[in-house]
Design an enzyme around this catalytic site. Structure first.
Site, PDB file in Angstrom:
ATOM      1  CG  HIS A 180      -2.068  -0.962   1.074  1.00  0.00           C
ATOM      2  ND1 HIS A 180      -2.661  -1.573   2.159  1.00  0.00           N
ATOM      3  CD2 HIS A 180      -2.729  -1.422  -0.029  1.00  0.00           C
ATOM      4  CE1 HIS A 180      -3.635  -2.365   1.726  1.00  0.00           C
ATOM      5  NE2 HIS A 180      -3.693  -2.288   0.411  1.00  0.00           N
ATOM      6  CD  GLU A 183      -0.594   0.691   4.433  1.00  0.00           C
ATOM      7  OE1 GLU A 183       0.094  -0.343   4.568  1.00  0.00           O
ATOM      8  OE2 GLU A 183      -1.827   0.664   4.248  1.00  0.00           O
ATOM      9  NE  ARG A 236      -6.321   0.494   0.217  1.00  0.00           N
ATOM     10  CZ  ARG A 236      -6.261  -0.173   1.354  1.00  0.00           C
ATOM     11  NH1 ARG A 236      -5.692   0.376   2.405  1.00  0.00           N
ATOM     12  NH2 ARG A 236      -6.762  -1.404   1.461  1.00  0.00           N
ATOM     13  CG  HIS A 305      -0.129  -3.792   5.393  1.00  0.00           C
ATOM     14  ND1 HIS A 305      -0.851  -3.372   4.298  1.00  0.00           N
ATOM     15  CD2 HIS A 305       0.353  -5.018   5.063  1.00  0.00           C
ATOM     16  CE1 HIS A 305      -0.821  -4.293   3.352  1.00  0.00           C
ATOM     17  NE2 HIS A 305      -0.085  -5.311   3.790  1.00  0.00           N
ATOM     18  CD  GLU A 380      -2.799  -2.781   8.974  1.00  0.00           C
ATOM     19  OE1 GLU A 380      -2.305  -1.625   8.955  1.00  0.00           O
ATOM     20  OE2 GLU A 380      -3.363  -3.300   7.999  1.00  0.00           O
TER      21      GLU A 380
END
Length: 424
Positions: A180, A183, A236, A305, A380
């Site tokens: 992504h 990020e 993204r 991520h 994450e």
């Protein structure tokens, strides 16, 4: 040495200013854009939020709607705030402003002056700078670091990485970053861990570095990553073109494993658009082919991520537990505990479906479900919403170091169970 008259110098400065203005004129700005957090409390509220995500019309869902009582983060342009507030009022939904001015975070995300001239982890780097650093590792560690290409992009860029191998016959570990585009902390963390595998004097890390072959891809969506540096910091997706007026697909909804079953969109304008078909994106298709080529020895897949502070494992398409859930869940808890010892940062642990939201077509689900890679985890990373995707560069080292601590736990467990997990 050439000399210029005062008039020529003024003209030259003027032309330079015009050039700089032209370069930055096309860069998206987010002055007074706000990020609101809302929590749907019933099915009607959830339904409307999902409809808005599919047809955002200027809104940007940083964390999409998934279930009742699960927070949703939405970036709202200043001119849309009155209408957005009307929608919330009609649904009896309350919101909390998590970020009051997105552009301010963009402007302060990076240091005004890069603290060091060489590659480090006090700033975020462009794709060219990351690739140049990978090249320098090949030169610095001959026989240990070799260049690899995991695939290519829509715009013709390579998905470049390196293989770290101290001896033959090792099982494999793959590290994926930057799928992504926005990020940035993901790619920074991947390069930090790679550097530690080569330079750390910690005996545990040195042993792990020599016990596995590492395939490290810091940026697996290179077109999107470049676009975040040149044009739109919050982009993204990939940059492919379709019949729609909207560009790109979500490369982490495009893998051919339970594609489009949950948490993905068929709308090309949605940030979670899964693409026209499984592996429609050349980035995912070519990277999958590379992973297939090393699948016989691939034991661990680590994916990075942001944001939310979660440590997760398959699956995202269903609540059904992965076959080794009883290994992955307690190991995840142990890894999160090790992470917290560094700075007190707390991570929740669970399957993708349970911990964050239903999401099918992701890379670690494909790696686990198709390649049968036993240890598949996704982080994450920081934070929980106050910075979101715009985590200050001053937090890179702490974030990456604590993440490394959790990865060490996972890799140590995999190493101690090599006989049980051997894939040949």
């Amino acid at each position: 040495m050439c000399c210029f008259s005062p008039v020529a110098m003024v003209t030259l400065k003027f032309l330079c200013l015009l050039f700089v203005s032209a370069v930055f004129a096309d860069r998206a700005t987010y002055h007074n854009y706000q990020v609101h957090r809302v929590v749907p409390e019933n099915q009607e509220q959830l339904k409307v939020l999902k409809e808005l995500e599919d047809d955002p019309n200027g809104l940007s869902f940083w964390v999409g709607p998934s279930r009742i009582q699960k927070a949703v983060d939405i970036m709202v342009p200043s001119h849309m705030l009155p209408r957005f507030n009307e929608i919330l009022a009609s649904l009896s939904l309350k919101s909390e402003v998590y970020i009051s001015n997105v552009q301010h975070l963009i402007d302060t995300e990076r240091p005004k002056v890069r603290p060091r001239a060489d590659f480090g982890w006090t700033d975020y780097y462009t794709l060219d700078e990351i690739y140049a650093w990978l090249d320098s590792l090949v030169e610095k560690y001959p026989g240990v670091v070799t260049p690899i290409v995991g695939g290519e992009s829509y715009e013709g860029r390579q998905i470049r990485g390196v293989k770290v191998s101290y001896k033959t016959g090792n099982p494999g570990v793959a590290l994926e970053g930057g799928i992504h585009a926005r990020e940035w902390i993901s790619s920074a963390t991947a390069t930090y861990i790679l550097n530690k595998l080569l330079t750390s004097e910690d005996p545990v890390i040195k042993d792990l570095a020599q016990s596995f072959d590492y395939y490290v891809f810091p940026v697996t969506n290179p077109d999107g990553y470049v676009y975040t540096h040149t044009t739109d910091r919050t982009w993204r997706k990939t940059r492919s073109q379709s019949n729609s007026a909207c560009y790109g697909a979500d490369p982490n909804r495009n893998w051919d494993f339970h594609w489009m079953e949950a948490g993905a969109s068929s709308s090309p304008c949605s940030d979670s658009y899964a693409g026209a078909s499984p592996f429609s994106e050349i980035e995912t298709r070519t990277l999958a082919n590379y992973l297939r080529s090393i699948s016989d020895t691939l034991l661990v897949y680590l994916d990075f991520h942001s944001y939310s502070q979660l440590l997760m494992f398959p699956y995202g398409h269903s609540q059904d537990h992965v076959s080794n859930y009883d290994v992955l869940y307690p190991l995840g808890l142990e890894a999160a505990a090790a992470l917290a010892k560094n700075n007190g940062t707390r991570y929740e642990v669970g399957s993708i479906y349970d911990a964050i939201y239903p999401a099918s077509g992701g890379s670690i689900d494909w790696v686990r479900g198709v390649l049968d890679t036993p240890y598949s985890y996704v982080w994450e990373l920081r934070d929980t919403g106050r910075y979101g995707f715009l985590l200050p560069a001053s937090q890179i080292i702490d974030t990456a170091e604590e993440t490394l601590s959790s990865a060490v736990v996972i890799l140590s467990h995999a190493k101690s169970n090599l006989r049980v997990n051997k894939k040949q």
